[in-house]
Design an enzyme around this catalytic site. Structure first.
Site, PDB file in Angstrom:
ATOM      1  N   HIS A  49      -6.317 -13.595  -7.761  1.00 41.46           N
ATOM      2  CA  HIS A  49      -7.182 -12.631  -7.078  1.00 41.46           C
ATOM      3  C   HIS A  49      -8.576 -12.705  -7.682  1.00 41.46           C
ATOM      4  CE1 HIS A  49      -8.774  -8.906  -5.388  1.00 41.46           C
ATOM      5  NE2 HIS A  49      -7.774  -8.952  -4.520  1.00 41.46           N
ATOM      6  N   LYS A  56       0.843  -1.188   0.000  1.00 41.92           N
ATOM      7  CA  LYS A  56       0.000   0.000   0.000  1.00 41.92           C
ATOM      8  C   LYS A  56       0.885   1.247   0.000  1.00 41.92           C
ATOM      9  CE  LYS A  56      -3.688  -2.637   0.708  1.00 41.92           C
ATOM     10  NZ  LYS A  56      -4.798  -2.801  -0.231  1.00 41.92           N
TER      11      LYS A  56
END
Length: 475
Positions: free
Chosen positions: A294, A175
């Site tokens: 994902h 992040k």
């Protein structure tokens, strides 16, 4: 020539419209071992009988159409048609039914998830006679399972490749997910890996944007992996997202990852598509790469209780299409997921043989014929206080990913990784000693804080953080 078997739809052709149930509702049908079985949750429009809706689903997802056609007489509908063989009301719901449909195996191309889904979840979901329709489960027969290669490597081979046993694996999504330069991104990867994580991860929407082109990211992440491995003596990895706008570009990125010598790459399998995913899985199998999957876009498809496709079906599809990891929810984090439902499809991902168990939402017994298993990935809003529950829920064969729960540590990325590693090993040891993590998990974490200042700092930051909302999709 073999004479055609006449059916009610093909006998003495007469133009016009007939009720679907005359041909496609067959409550006396005996299911074959080779049939593909589907359980649909139906909500009929007012005034439409459940039998007609179930038959319409069977017809429109196999051989039928809205009117009688003369070419029905040129084939054997008895051999090729789908059949609605049972209907049951959904307890506690008005005007909702589970319709069970059997499809002959010859309706589907071997080894093609794309063809399977095009038929079973195709145009029928827009059928006007249905207010809503949801595919709850599929039974894939062994005869069809054996036409798929499945995951590139599977859980056991992955453990052998990375030489890590006896505990869950630890990961972290870097992040901020968008905006970092490639070099700063690689620096964050290195700090997390040297702190004790097994893997770091590209976020699902990190592909090749102007602020960070894919080749630069691959290079700096590979450098971070090698540096962290040299310092820790452990095998490390970063899920390099190879998802791209074309399959050719995706494979080119996979080739580059292989040339850099990294152990694992990543794909967004729903947005990328099943055909692209299977192609990438085949490349990974042939070239020794692990494949992390994902599930971006899944909630658009699976979150509503009465319409769409349940995630257990999407998980089965991924196991057939190919992937070594698959995001599966956390139960305790920020993303949707009821405990029993989640454990049901986690078993469908990992185990060879899963018995029918309606209490966990499993409508059919599933035999995977020794197809390699997929490692579930728990990710989304989790931190060190969740570790006892995660170890108790998922066991060892899972990857636990703490993005903000690593990078949000007050002392930095590496201490955040240390905190998670200490928490995982403390909980694993406590479980192995026979302690009940559901009751004693908090005590286990607090005890570990006494000899890990990094964990103590993490516990102080996130001690009040909870994400508690009712689950929308319940049994």
């Amino acid at each position: 020539m073999v004479p055609q078997t006449e059916t009610k739809a093909g006998a003495g052709f007469k133009a016009g419209v007939k009720d679907y149930r005359l041909t496609y509702y067959t409550p006396d049908y005996v299911v074959k071992d080779t049939d593909i079985l589907a359980a649909f949750r139906m909500t009929p429009q007012p005034g439409v009988p459940a039998e007609e809706c179930g038959a319409a689903v069977a017809a429109e997802s196999s051989t039928g159409t809205w009117t009688t056609v003369w070419t029905d007489g040129l084939t054997s509908l008895d051999r090729y048609k789908g059949r609605c063989y049972d209907i049951e009301p959904v307890p506690g719901e008005d005007n909702q039914y589970i319709a069970y449909v059997a499809y002959p195996i010859d309706l589907f191309e071997e080894g093609s998830v794309t063809n399977l889904f095009t038929s079973i979840v195709g145009n029928v979901f827009g059928f006007k006679a249905l207010r809503a329709l949801r595919l709850e489960d599929l039974r894939i027969p062994p005869a069809y399972v054996k036409t798929f290669s499945g995951p590139p490597h599977g859980i056991q081979v992955e453990r052998d490749k990375i030489n890590k046993y006896g505990r869950g694996l630890l990961g972290c999504t870097i992040k901020p997910k968008l905006g970092l330069s490639a070099k700063n991104y690689g620096r964050a990867v290195y700090e997390c890996l040297r702190g004790g994580l097994d893997f770091t991860k590209d976020d699902e929407n990190v592909n090749s944007q102007p602020f960070m082109r894919w080749r630069d990211r691959f290079l700096f992440c590979a450098e971070a992996i090698y540096k962290a491995q040299a310092e820790t003596g452990e095998v490390k990895g970063h899920y390099l997202n190879a998802t791209a706008g074309t399959s050719e570009e995706m494979i080119k990125r996979a080739v580059c990852a292989k040339e850099f010598g990294v152990p694992i790459i990543m794909h967004d399998y729903l947005t990328g598509g099943f055909t692209a995913n299977t192609s990438l899985s085949n490349y990974c199998r042939d070239h020794g790469l692990l494949l992390h999957i994902h599930r971006a876009m899944h909630a658009v498809i699976d979150r509503q209780r009465n319409h769409g496709i349940h995630f257990r079906v999407l998980a089965k599809a991924l196991r057939m299409s190919g992937g070594d990891h698959l995001h599966s929810g956390t139960v305790v984090g920020k993303l949707e997921g009821e405990r029993e439902v989640t454990l049901g499809f986690v078993d469908l991902m990992r185990d060879n043989y899963i018995e029918k168990d309606r209490s966990r939402g499993i409508y059919f017994t599933q035999d995977w014929c020794s197809m390699a298993g997929v490692m579930p990935v728990a990710s989304g809003g989790i931190h060190v206080w969740h570790m006892p529950a995660l170890v108790e829920i998922f066991g060892d064969d899972a990857c636990l990913q703490f993005g903000g729960g690593t990078l949000g540590h007050p002392w930095g990325n590496a201490p955040g990784a240390v905190a998670n590693r200490v928490a995982l090993e403390a909980c694993t040891q406590a479980r192995n000693e026979g302690r009940d993590l559901a009751r004693e998990g908090g005590d286990v974490i607090r005890s570990a804080c006494k000899w890990s200042p990094e964990l103590a700092a993490a516990c102080e930051v996130w001690k009040e953080i909870k994400v508690e909302f009712d689950t929308i999709d319940k049994l």
